[in-house]
Scaffold this active site. Structure first.
Site, PDB file in Angstrom:
ATOM      1  CD  GLU A 225      16.846  23.814  29.328  1.00 53.05           C
ATOM      2  OE1 GLU A 225      16.762  23.164  30.401  1.00 53.05           O
ATOM      3  OE2 GLU A 225      16.984  23.284  28.214  1.00 53.05           O
ATOM      4  CD  GLU A 234      19.330  16.451  32.104  1.00 49.73           C
ATOM      5  OE1 GLU A 234      20.217  17.320  32.032  1.00 49.73           O
ATOM      6  OE2 GLU A 234      18.450  16.300  31.235  1.00 49.73           O
TER       7      GLU A 234
HETATM    8  C1  LIG Z   1      20.039  21.604  29.274  1.00 49.67           C
HETATM    9  S1  LIG Z   1      21.589  22.098  28.744  1.00 49.67           S
HETATM   10  C2  LIG Z   1      21.315  23.802  28.371  1.00 49.67           C
HETATM   11  C3  LIG Z   1      22.345  24.397  27.456  1.00 49.67           C
HETATM   12  C4  LIG Z   1      22.100  25.848  27.067  1.00 49.67           C
HETATM   13  N1  LIG Z   1      22.069  26.695  28.234  1.00 49.67           N
HETATM   14  C5  LIG Z   1      20.822  25.991  26.284  1.00 49.67           C
HETATM   15  O1  LIG Z   1      19.863  26.506  26.856  1.00 49.67           O
HETATM   16  O2  LIG Z   1      20.771  25.581  25.129  1.00 49.67           O
HETATM   17  C6  LIG Z   1      22.462  22.146  30.255  1.00 49.67           C
HETATM   18  C7  LIG Z   1      23.929  22.398  30.108  1.00 49.67           C
HETATM   19  O3  LIG Z   1      24.466  22.610  31.397  1.00 49.67           O
HETATM   20  C8  LIG Z   1      25.707  21.941  31.501  1.00 49.67           C
HETATM   21  N2  LIG Z   1      25.881  21.618  32.923  1.00 49.67           N
HETATM   22  C9  LIG Z   1      25.153  20.763  33.663  1.00 49.67           C
HETATM   23  N3  LIG Z   1      25.570  20.762  34.926  1.00 49.67           N
HETATM   24  C10 LIG Z   1      26.593  21.643  35.002  1.00 49.67           C
HETATM   25  C11 LIG Z   1      27.442  22.080  36.050  1.00 49.67           C
HETATM   26  N4  LIG Z   1      27.303  21.584  37.278  1.00 49.67           N
HETATM   27  N5  LIG Z   1      28.387  22.995  35.777  1.00 49.67           N
HETATM   28  C12 LIG Z   1      28.528  23.497  34.513  1.00 49.67           C
HETATM   29  N6  LIG Z   1      27.773  23.100  33.481  1.00 49.67           N
HETATM   30  C13 LIG Z   1      26.801  22.197  33.715  1.00 49.67           C
HETATM   31  C14 LIG Z   1      25.567  20.738  30.618  1.00 49.67           C
HETATM   32  O4  LIG Z   1      26.821  20.253  30.182  1.00 49.67           O
HETATM   33  C15 LIG Z   1      24.708  21.274  29.487  1.00 49.67           C
HETATM   34  O5  LIG Z   1      25.488  21.767  28.435  1.00 49.67           O
END
Ligand SMILES: C[S@@+](CC[C@H](N)C(=O)[O-])C[C@H]1O[C@@H](n2cnc3c(N)ncnc32)[C@H](O)[C@@H]1O
Length: 585
Positions: A225, A234
């Site tokens: 997501e 973002e």
């Molecule tokens: C929008 S949230 C979605 C969380 C979960 N997948 C959900 O659907 O509830 C995006 C998540 O991706 C993580 N994230 C963003 N960029 C990332 C990266 N480059 N590597 C690992 N995690 C990442 C963020 O910390 C965040 O927890």
């Protein structure tokens, strides 16, 4: 370079204007004395390299393989940063080779990344997403309905957060799920997943960035997501694409696989007046007055003058904090460190101090700071100018002036670099005669399952999500008649605070006699920063439709019926609840 050109052993040499971001042990001392550093392109051993020399001496420990490098422009005037795609090889004094920065680190400002992962490391914000029933329910339905895509497959959950999508994938029969999460939420995800022992044995939580972690095997399917406001805020889509290139087998599936940005001009007098008033207020304090005092080291006191409502204070201090840790990138010719931020807040004035050791830089250029631009002029050394922000709220689709058009992003095909700059030509036909106040945008994504295709939409009029919709307000309205053509351009340039600078222009073309000449009657353009949109949630919701007035298909969408025989598992989902306050996404 080929032999016949005679270039094979040639070197191309140029003097660096500035060196500020090279930081191997051997270069760190030269970061401010850039004048004697020379960069030299060479192709000695068939490998094109960029090497750095000081006083004719090769600076050992920092050379860049051009073949695997990328160029990043830091600002409109200032220098280019050269980096390697998969992390520079830093040759350590003991002979070891250390992988240094990843793709993520090269393009994202550390202070932005820190705040970003700090945000997602908090349960409150994960909860806010989990409670978005349209979002979470659609993911659940899309996964469970498409069991056939998950059963017996290896899955990578890109940015797993609380691990909810990993649990869905495991429920749908995945052989193994790798849940990659960079924030502290990874620890919570471990606990949450351990609380579901039946599924936990098929899920491995890996704490780290998808750009950096290594996995034991390739994935058959990616789930993620990564959508921010206007889909791209973002810049997490880029991480999704990098994960695809790093982990996904050829022809593997992506859930979601396509994103679309929808756009249409809107007319909203109330919003226009509100934003016009807000602008007056903001400009009144964003004209900064700078006093340069000269103790040693030199310090500047920047004073925000004018009206500073309480609600803005947090915002301003926040900006100051961003500035504290970012200027090194801009001021590549000098050291530039802030001493401390807030000194004094007395009702309507905020002061903060910064230390600028001489020599002063000739020029500061760049627009990487979120919602601000830092400009240099000699008489008043620093002027801090606000860039307007788009508005986030839920609006009545009847405010749209024409049918929308859409820009498609195919996650299976797109390259990471294609997301650095997004350029969308606009062309609409007005359905009504009115004043156009700006461009309204929303997005949807497709889960292209083998069994069922499902769209997750954030459209106006559809059940509201925590993304709401976004509107870019023009500084001047445009008058249009029904049938008149509206043209323009939405040009978005990614910046290193994990967002985009948006350049919007809209014009009304001549209508009726003379139209064939294609003359433009009026045009209005503006620049906005997508980083921190203005959440207009304190306003009464402009769009509230009684249940019995809602189109039937919307009511159906809200219920998210799941086409599966495993209804017992569907009961795991919580009931819908209220969305809360502003959020990153
Ligand atoms: C929008 S949230 C979605 C969380 C979960 N997948 C959900 O659907 O509830 C995006 C998540 O991706 C993580 N994230 C963003 N960029 C990332 C990266 N480059 N590597 C690992 N995690 C990442 C963020 O910390 C965040 O927890």
């Amino acid at each position: 370079m080929d032999d016949s050109s005679g270039l094979k052993h040639k070197e191309l040499e140029f003097t660096l204007a500035a060196v500020s971001q090279l930081s191997s042990s051997s270069l760190s001392s030269s970061s401010s004395s850039s004048s004697s550093v020379i960069a030299r392109f060479s192709a000695d051993s068939g490998v094109a390299e960029l090497r750095f020399h000081r006083d004719s001496e090769f600076i050992d420990g920092f050379n860049v393989d051009i073949g695997t490098s990328q160029l990043f422009k830091l600002g409109p005037v200032q220098s280019l940063c050269v980096s390697e795609s998969f992390g520079a090889r830093i040759h350590l004094p003991n002979g070891a080779i250390a992988a240094s920065k990843s793709k993520f680190d090269y393009k994202i400002e550390p202070s932005s990344a820190k705040m970003y992962f700090h945000y997602y490391g908090q349960l409150l914000h994960q909860q806010n997403m989990l409670q978005d029933y349209v979002r979470t329910g659609t993911y659940y339905a899309a996964v469970i309905e498409n069991r056939v895509d998950f059963t017996g497959r290896v899955v990578v959950d890109v940015g797993a957060g609380s691990g909810i999508l990993s649990l869905f994938a495991a429920q749908a029969g995945a052989k193994h799920v790798y849940a990659v999460e960079a924030s502290e939420m990874a620890e919570y995800a471990r606990k949450l997943i351990a609380g579901n022992p039946a599924l936990a044995q098929r899920i491995t939580v890996i704490k780290g960035k998808v750009e950096e972690v290594e996995l034991a095997e390739k994935a058959d399917i990616l789930i993620s997501e990564p959508m921010g406001t206007l889909l791209v805020n973002e810049r997490m889509l880029e991480s999704y694409i990098i994960a695809r290139d790093r982990f996904l087998v050829p022809n593997g599936k992506m859930f979601p696989s396509i994103g679309r940005i929808h756009m249409a001009p809107f007319s909203d007098e109330y919003l226009f007046v509100e934003i016009a008033n807000k602008k007056l207020q903001e400009y009144s304090f964003l004209f900064t007055h700078v006093n340069v005092l000269r103790p040693s080291p030199v310090s500047c006191f920047i004073k925000f003058q004018g009206l500073l409502p309480e609600t803005h204070l947090k915002h301003v201090i926040y900006k100051c904090k961003i500035m504290l840790s970012t200027p090194m990138l801009v001021l590549s010719a000098t050291e530039f460190s802030f001493h401390h931020a807030l000194i004094n807040y007395t009702g309507c004035t905020v002061d903060f101090a910064l230390y600028v050791p001489p020599p002063y830089p000739e020029e500061i250029a760049g627009s990487f700071l979120a919602a601000t631009e830092l400009l240099w002029c000699r008489s008043h050394p620093i002027v801090w100018v606000c860039i307007p922000r788009p508005v986030v709220d839920a609006f009545d689709p009847r405010l749209l002036v024409s049918p929308p058009l859409c820009h498609v992003i195919d996650f299976n095909e797109i390259k990471e670099e294609d997301l650095f700059e997004i350029d969308i030509p606009l062309k609409f036909i007005a359905s009504v005669g009115t004043r156009v106040h700006g461009l309204a945008c929303w997005f949807d994504v497709l889960f292209n399952g083998s069994a069922v295709q499902r769209w997750l939409t954030t459209a106006p009029g559809a059940p509201t999500t925590h993304w709401y919709q976004i509107r870019c307000v023009l500084s001047q309205p445009i008058y249009v008649l029904a049938g008149q053509e509206i043209t323009g351009r939405l040009h978005m340039i990614a910046h290193n605070a994990q967002s985009y600078t948006m350049y919007l222009s809209l014009s009304a073309k001549m209508w009726g006699p003379g139209a064939v000449q294609g003359g433009i009657l009026q045009t209005s353009s503006g620049k906005l920063d997508l980083k921190e949109p203005y959440y207009r949630m304190s306003q009464p919701q402009s769009y509230t439709m009684a249940q019995d007035q809602q189109p039937q298909q919307l009511l159906q969408a809200q219920a998210i019926p799941i086409h599966t025989e495993d209804l017992d598992e569907a009961e795991l989902l919580q009931q819908p609840s209220e969305n809360t306050g502003p959020q990153l996404q």
